[in-house]
Design an enzyme around this catalytic site. Structure first.
Site, mmCIF file in Angstrom:
data_model
loop_
_atom_site.group_PDB
_atom_site.id
_atom_site.type_symbol
_atom_site.label_atom_id
_atom_site.label_comp_id
_atom_site.label_asym_id
_atom_site.label_seq_id
_atom_site.Cartn_x
_atom_site.Cartn_y
_atom_site.Cartn_z
ATOM 1 N N CYS A 110 0.824 -1.296 0.147
ATOM 2 C CA CYS A 110 0.013 -0.176 0.017
ATOM 3 C C CYS A 110 0.991 1.321 0.030
ATOM 4 O O CYS A 110 0.306 2.216 -0.271
ATOM 5 C CB CYS A 110 -1.024 0.189 1.306
ATOM 6 S SG CYS A 110 -2.052 -1.369 1.149
ATOM 7 N N HIS A 244 -3.723 7.081 3.461
ATOM 8 C CA HIS A 244 -4.041 5.592 2.858
ATOM 9 C C HIS A 244 -5.468 5.325 3.239
ATOM 10 O O HIS A 244 -5.730 5.301 4.411
ATOM 11 C CB HIS A 244 -3.130 4.350 3.329
ATOM 12 C CG HIS A 244 -3.363 3.028 2.841
ATOM 13 N ND1 HIS A 244 -3.848 2.940 1.583
ATOM 14 C CD2 HIS A 244 -3.383 1.883 3.307
ATOM 15 C CE1 HIS A 244 -4.257 1.687 1.448
ATOM 16 N NE2 HIS A 244 -3.799 1.230 2.538
ATOM 17 N N ASN A 274 -10.392 -0.168 0.279
ATOM 18 C CA ASN A 274 -8.955 -0.108 0.397
ATOM 19 C C ASN A 274 -8.454 -0.734 -0.977
ATOM 20 O O ASN A 274 -8.763 -1.581 -1.447
ATOM 21 C CB ASN A 274 -8.515 -0.817 1.538
ATOM 22 C CG ASN A 274 -7.078 -0.902 1.551
ATOM 23 O OD1 ASN A 274 -6.226 -0.441 0.825
ATOM 24 N ND2 ASN A 274 -6.460 -1.423 2.804
HETATM 25 O O1 UT7 Z 1 -3.881 -1.734 3.712
HETATM 26 C C1 UT7 Z 1 -3.704 -2.730 4.261
HETATM 27 C C2 UT7 Z 1 -3.992 -2.361 5.564
HETATM 28 N N1 UT7 Z 1 -4.799 -3.120 6.192
HETATM 29 C C3 UT7 Z 1 -5.611 -2.685 7.344
HETATM 30 O O2 UT7 Z 1 -5.167 -1.328 7.475
HETATM 31 C C4 UT7 Z 1 -6.632 -3.390 8.171
HETATM 32 C C5 UT7 Z 1 -6.461 -2.766 9.824
HETATM 33 N N2 UT7 Z 1 -7.576 -3.628 10.498
HETATM 34 C C6 UT7 Z 1 -8.942 -3.295 10.395
HETATM 35 O O3 UT7 Z 1 -9.269 -2.610 9.929
HETATM 36 C C7 UT7 Z 1 -9.826 -4.026 11.351
HETATM 37 O O4 UT7 Z 1 -8.896 -4.927 12.361
HETATM 38 C C8 UT7 Z 1 -10.549 -4.864 10.565
HETATM 39 C C9 UT7 Z 1 -11.620 -3.955 9.972
HETATM 40 C C10 UT7 Z 1 -10.074 -5.764 9.395
HETATM 41 C C11 UT7 Z 1 -11.471 -5.812 11.283
HETATM 42 O O5 UT7 Z 1 -12.235 -5.274 12.366
HETATM 43 P P1 UT7 Z 1 -11.812 -5.551 13.906
HETATM 44 O O6 UT7 Z 1 -12.975 -4.558 14.937
HETATM 45 O O7 UT7 Z 1 -10.529 -5.778 14.385
HETATM 46 O O8 UT7 Z 1 -12.779 -7.060 13.989
HETATM 47 P P2 UT7 Z 1 -12.072 -8.228 14.629
HETATM 48 O O9 UT7 Z 1 -11.155 -8.980 13.394
HETATM 49 O O10 UT7 Z 1 -11.738 -8.265 15.882
HETATM 50 O O11 UT7 Z 1 -13.570 -9.177 14.311
HETATM 51 C C12 UT7 Z 1 -14.663 -9.010 15.225
HETATM 52 C C13 UT7 Z 1 -15.795 -9.838 14.877
HETATM 53 C C14 UT7 Z 1 -15.199 -11.393 14.999
HETATM 54 O O12 UT7 Z 1 -16.386 -12.064 15.469
HETATM 55 P P3 UT7 Z 1 -16.298 -12.670 17.018
HETATM 56 O O13 UT7 Z 1 -15.155 -13.392 16.937
HETATM 57 O O14 UT7 Z 1 -16.160 -11.407 17.926
HETATM 58 O O15 UT7 Z 1 -17.651 -13.319 16.886
HETATM 59 C C15 UT7 Z 1 -15.374 -11.839 13.412
HETATM 60 O O16 UT7 Z 1 -15.635 -12.845 13.156
HETATM 61 O O17 UT7 Z 1 -16.224 -9.331 13.682
HETATM 62 C C16 UT7 Z 1 -16.403 -10.807 12.704
HETATM 63 N N3 UT7 Z 1 -16.388 -10.317 11.571
HETATM 64 C C17 UT7 Z 1 -17.492 -10.025 10.868
HETATM 65 N N4 UT7 Z 1 -18.660 -10.185 11.051
HETATM 66 C C18 UT7 Z 1 -19.315 -9.604 9.885
HETATM 67 C C19 UT7 Z 1 -15.105 -10.415 10.673
HETATM 68 N N5 UT7 Z 1 -15.476 -10.047 9.423
HETATM 69 C C20 UT7 Z 1 -16.800 -9.790 9.517
HETATM 70 C C21 UT7 Z 1 -17.728 -9.186 8.621
HETATM 71 N N6 UT7 Z 1 -18.886 -9.378 8.683
HETATM 72 N N7 UT7 Z 1 -16.963 -8.837 7.282
#
Ligand code: UT7
Length: 319
Positions: A110, A244, A274
């Site tokens: 990125c 970004h 993204n």
């Molecule tokens: O250019 C590359 C750079 N990338 C980034 O900058 C990404 C940085 N990270 C993020 O933006 C965030 O970590 C994410 C948006 C990827 C994820 O958000 P989060 O608040 O960290 O969520 P998480 O991974 O902790 O997941 C929370 C919950 C989980 O469920 P449980 O275990 O709490 O029941 C996931 O299974 O959300 C669930 N989950 C979803 N639910 C609905 C994960 N993806 C989804 C989804 N829809 N698409």
């Protein structure tokens, strides 16, 4: 003497896929995606190749700059993966535009556009080249794992391009790498060697979202501090912040820590998601075409990505 930006262009994949569209094919919702990331829709390639998107963006930037193909001294394309692993996508751009100059790709995920700008700065400062075409293209939809809802909903496809001409627009640039190859990575195809003993992995993008999130804000802050110091400027001198477009919460967090007013923070994550290396270049073109920037405005561009790479630059708008 470094460069000034003399032209910008972009091309997004045509098909728009909304969060509601995704909710029909996987266990997700508009509510989850938009509140966690700010993304409402993204552009996804159907008939478009990476080469097609890159060429269209490059044509637009070249025409915007007023330069001709024969004026371009070098083409650098920032991408994680083009249509072919060889030749480089930059060669495709040159072929289609009729450019006869060195052409190659760089992969800094990125942060690719800032890395390409840093290379261009070196070339122009040394007197080797005067006009450089930087292209960015990513087709994230072809790299992500569509069975991993935590990552596939975040990304989109598109290309951007910027013509850099000898000038004094660049006020500072800084790039870094805090080496880590496990936070975000994409397995490559292993080929057909009969001697290969390594395990063939699913050739898709893997991301540890929360780890990347933690890295993101601190890396952006460090790059911004470094580039401001290099330029001898403070955040009060910055007219527009182009970060970004990874997550609206990351952008808001960075803007708040920098004390930037919301109207100075440019985003398109809502409709583009993204797009990796191409996020900032599309953003730049979008706001340039809206005539947002006035001559003399100082733009602060900052990115972070796999590697873990990061980079920032300050460019005075002189178009
Ligand atoms: O250019 C590359 C750079 N990338 C980034 O900058 C990404 C940085 N990270 C993020 O933006 C965030 O970590 C994410 C948006 C990827 C994820 O958000 P989060 O608040 O960290 O969520 P998480 O991974 O902790 O997941 C929370 C919950 C989980 O469920 P449980 O275990 O709490 O029941 C996931 O299974 O959300 C669930 N989950 C979803 N639910 C609905 C994960 N993806 C989804 C989804 N829809 N698409």
């Amino acid at each position: 003497m470094s460069f000034r930006i003399s032209g910008t262009g972009s091309r997004l994949a045509e098909k728009v896929v909304t969060n509601d569209d995704l909710a029909k094919i996987m266990d997700t919702s508009d509510e989850w995606i938009s509140t966690r990331t700010g993304i409402r829709s993204r552009h996804i390639s159907t008939y478009e190749t990476a080469g097609y998107l890159a060429v269209e963006a490059a044509k637009s930037a070249l025409s915007d700059s007023g330069l001709k193909a024969e004026d371009i001294d070098c083409v650098i394309c920032a991408t994680m993966r083009g249509d072919t692993f060889t030749p480089a996508t930059a060669c495709k751009v040159s072929e289609e535009l009729g450019i006869r100059a060195p052409a190659y790709d760089v992969n800094a995920a990125c942060s690719g556009m800032i890395y390409a700008f840093d290379i261009a700065d070196g070339y122009i400062r040394s007197g080797k080249y005067e006009n450089i075409l930087v292209v960015t293209v990513e087709q994230m939809s072809k790299l992500v794992d569509w069975e991993d809802r935590a990552s596939c909903v975040l990304f989109g496809d598109g290309a951007g391009a910027v013509v850099l001409q000898k000038g004094d627009g660049l006020k500072g640039i800084h790039i870094s790498c805090a080496p880590s190859t496990t936070m975000i990575y994409g397995d490559s195809f292993c080929g057909t060697s009969i001697y290969n003993t390594t395990q063939e992995a699913k050739p898709v993008l893997h991301m540890q979202g929360q780890e990347v999130y933690k890295f993101a804000v601190s890396a952006m802050m460090a790059e911004v501090d470094a580039v401001l110091e290099r330029a001898g400027l403070t955040t009060a001198d910055i007219d527009y912040f182009l970060p970004h477009q990874a997550n609206m919460r990351i952008i808001d967090g960075a803007a708040k820590r920098l004390g930037l007013k919301p109207e100075r923070v440019l985003t398109n994550i809502q409709t583009c998601g993204n797009m990796s290396a191409t996020s900032i270049s599309v953003l730049l073109d979008e706001y340039a075409k809206k005539n947002t920037f006035k001559r003399g405005d100082k733009l602060l561009l900052v990115a972070f990505g796999a590697g873990m790479t990061s980079g920032a630059c300050i460019v005075e708008w002189q178009a």
